[in-house]
Design a protein around this motif. Structure first.
Motif, PDB file in Angstrom:
ATOM      1  N   PRO A  21      10.367  -8.684   4.158  1.00  0.00           N
ATOM      2  CA  PRO A  21       9.124  -8.536   4.913  1.00  0.00           C
ATOM      3  C   PRO A  21       7.920  -8.515   3.973  1.00  0.00           C
ATOM      4  O   PRO A  21       7.917  -7.743   3.004  1.00  0.00           O
ATOM      5  CB  PRO A  21       9.300  -7.183   5.623  1.00  0.00           C
ATOM      6  CG  PRO A  21      10.776  -6.979   5.691  1.00  0.00           C
ATOM      7  CD  PRO A  21      11.317  -7.585   4.434  1.00  0.00           C
ATOM      8  N   PRO A  22       6.917  -9.330   4.208  1.00  0.00           N
ATOM      9  CA  PRO A  22       5.753  -9.351   3.324  1.00  0.00           C
ATOM     10  C   PRO A  22       4.846  -8.144   3.527  1.00  0.00           C
ATOM     11  O   PRO A  22       4.760  -7.592   4.627  1.00  0.00           O
ATOM     12  CB  PRO A  22       5.028 -10.631   3.720  1.00  0.00           C
ATOM     13  CG  PRO A  22       5.412 -10.841   5.153  1.00  0.00           C
ATOM     14  CD  PRO A  22       6.814 -10.333   5.279  1.00  0.00           C
ATOM     15  N   THR A  23       4.179  -7.744   2.475  1.00  0.00           N
ATOM     16  CA  THR A  23       3.168  -6.702   2.592  1.00  0.00           C
ATOM     17  C   THR A  23       1.933  -7.269   3.293  1.00  0.00           C
ATOM     18  O   THR A  23       1.755  -8.494   3.394  1.00  0.00           O
ATOM     19  CB  THR A  23       2.740  -6.185   1.213  1.00  0.00           C
ATOM     20  OG1 THR A  23       2.189  -7.275   0.463  1.00  0.00           O
ATOM     21  CG2 THR A  23       3.927  -5.584   0.452  1.00  0.00           C
ATOM     22  N   SER A  29       1.095   3.687  -4.420  1.00  0.00           N
ATOM     23  CA  SER A  29      -0.062   3.443  -3.564  1.00  0.00           C
ATOM     24  C   SER A  29      -0.910   4.688  -3.384  1.00  0.00           C
ATOM     25  O   SER A  29      -0.379   5.808  -3.294  1.00  0.00           O
ATOM     26  CB  SER A  29       0.412   2.955  -2.188  1.00  0.00           C
ATOM     27  OG  SER A  29      -0.671   2.866  -1.280  1.00  0.00           O
ATOM     28  N   LEU A  30      -2.211   4.488  -3.313  1.00  0.00           N
ATOM     29  CA  LEU A  30      -3.115   5.590  -2.995  1.00  0.00           C
ATOM     30  C   LEU A  30      -2.946   6.066  -1.549  1.00  0.00           C
ATOM     31  O   LEU A  30      -3.424   7.134  -1.191  1.00  0.00           O
ATOM     32  CB  LEU A  30      -4.564   5.155  -3.208  1.00  0.00           C
ATOM     33  CG  LEU A  30      -5.078   5.140  -4.644  1.00  0.00           C
ATOM     34  CD1 LEU A  30      -6.395   4.374  -4.713  1.00  0.00           C
ATOM     35  CD2 LEU A  30      -5.249   6.547  -5.174  1.00  0.00           C
ATOM     36  N   SER A  31      -2.279   5.263  -0.728  1.00  0.00           N
ATOM     37  CA  SER A  31      -2.161   5.580   0.692  1.00  0.00           C
ATOM     38  C   SER A  31      -0.964   6.460   1.028  1.00  0.00           C
ATOM     39  O   SER A  31      -0.788   6.845   2.178  1.00  0.00           O
ATOM     40  CB  SER A  31      -2.047   4.282   1.513  1.00  0.00           C
ATOM     41  OG  SER A  31      -3.246   3.547   1.409  1.00  0.00           O
ATOM     42  N   GLN A  48      11.509   2.948  -1.288  1.00  0.00           N
ATOM     43  CA  GLN A  48      11.419   3.544   0.048  1.00  0.00           C
ATOM     44  C   GLN A  48      10.638   2.688   1.030  1.00  0.00           C
ATOM     45  O   GLN A  48      10.441   3.093   2.165  1.00  0.00           O
ATOM     46  CB  GLN A  48      10.776   4.937  -0.058  1.00  0.00           C
ATOM     47  CG  GLN A  48      11.636   5.940  -0.814  1.00  0.00           C
ATOM     48  CD  GLN A  48      10.908   7.257  -1.058  1.00  0.00           C
ATOM     49  OE1 GLN A  48       9.771   7.285  -1.542  1.00  0.00           O
ATOM     50  NE2 GLN A  48      11.559   8.354  -0.713  1.00  0.00           N
ATOM     51  N   VAL A  49      10.199   1.530   0.622  1.00  0.00           N
ATOM     52  CA  VAL A  49       9.473   0.631   1.517  1.00  0.00           C
ATOM     53  C   VAL A  49      10.236  -0.697   1.614  1.00  0.00           C
ATOM     54  O   VAL A  49      10.964  -1.066   0.686  1.00  0.00           O
ATOM     55  CB  VAL A  49       8.021   0.398   1.036  1.00  0.00           C
ATOM     56  CG1 VAL A  49       7.221   1.691   1.097  1.00  0.00           C
ATOM     57  CG2 VAL A  49       8.009  -0.156  -0.384  1.00  0.00           C
TER      58      VAL A  49
END
Length: 209
Positions: free
Chosen positions: A139-141, A170-172, A179-180
């Motif tokens: 899956p693309p970001t 990530s800052l988010s 984990q992604v």
């Protein structure tokens, strides 16, 4: 379209009805003709830089998802377009205050009525998501989808800031690459390939912390 019609279409996965709220891709891309674009990713390492003024100097500044801006020095201040694949509260949307929102996620159930009926709303076609997913074998970001989309236009220059392919996370959020559901190595290789074939693309790489 009222809220009931919208949420009914969303529940029934009526892509045509939802897409009727979107500006056409042709019109979206035409609006970038001859323009310089800064696409700002959410790598933590960007906060250690002084790129804010360069970001704000672009003709169009595009941020991604929660669009963290910890400091104007590193991140700039403008948000012309917001490329979105997550749910945001009204408070968050008001704080980011983009001129245009692009819904990039294939998960239409996350799309809110406020976003879909906003000025300049754009719905990214499922077919383009699937094509890039096949190319990357993952899956693309949101960032990768935006690069793919933007380079279809006649923009003059696309500069990436805050893209280190999760080397500094990530800052988010606090999740790690494991984990992604994305393949950051594949995306990094793909971006390098695109750079070799399209001189309009440049990557300002922050040093990992």
């Amino acid at each position: 379209m009222n809220k009931l019609q919208f949420y009914t279409a969303r529940t029934l996965r009526d892509e045509g009805t939802i897409a009727s709220l979107s500006v056409s891709q042709a019109d979206l891309l035409a609006s970038l003709q001859g323009k310089s674009v800064a696409l700002v990713g959410n790598a933590r390492a960007l906060s250690q830089t002084d790129h804010g003024a360069d970001i704000d100097a672009a003709d169009v500044v595009i941020r991604i998802n929660r669009a963290p801006r910890p400091d104007a020095r590193s991140h700039g201040t403008r948000t012309d377009w917001l490329a979105l694949a997550v749910r945001l509260s009204d408070e968050d949307l008001d704080q980011i205050a983009p001129d245009r929102i692009l819904w990039m996620s294939p998960k239409r159930k996350r799309l809110r009525y406020r976003i879909a009926t906003g000025d300049g709303f754009y719905l990214h076609p499922l077919s383009e998501y699937e094509a890039l997913k096949d190319r990357l074998a993952a899956p693309p970001t949101t960032g990768a989808m935006m690069i793919d989309l933007l380079l279809q236009s006649d923009l003059s220059k696309l500069t990436l800031y805050g893209f280190d392919f999760f080397a500094s996370q990530s800052l988010s959020g606090s999740r790690t690459a494991a984990q992604v559901p994305h393949d950051f190595s594949a995306e990094a290789s793909w971006v390098q390939d695109v750079q070799r074939s399209d001189p309009r693309l440049s990557v300002i790489r922050p040093a990992a912390t």
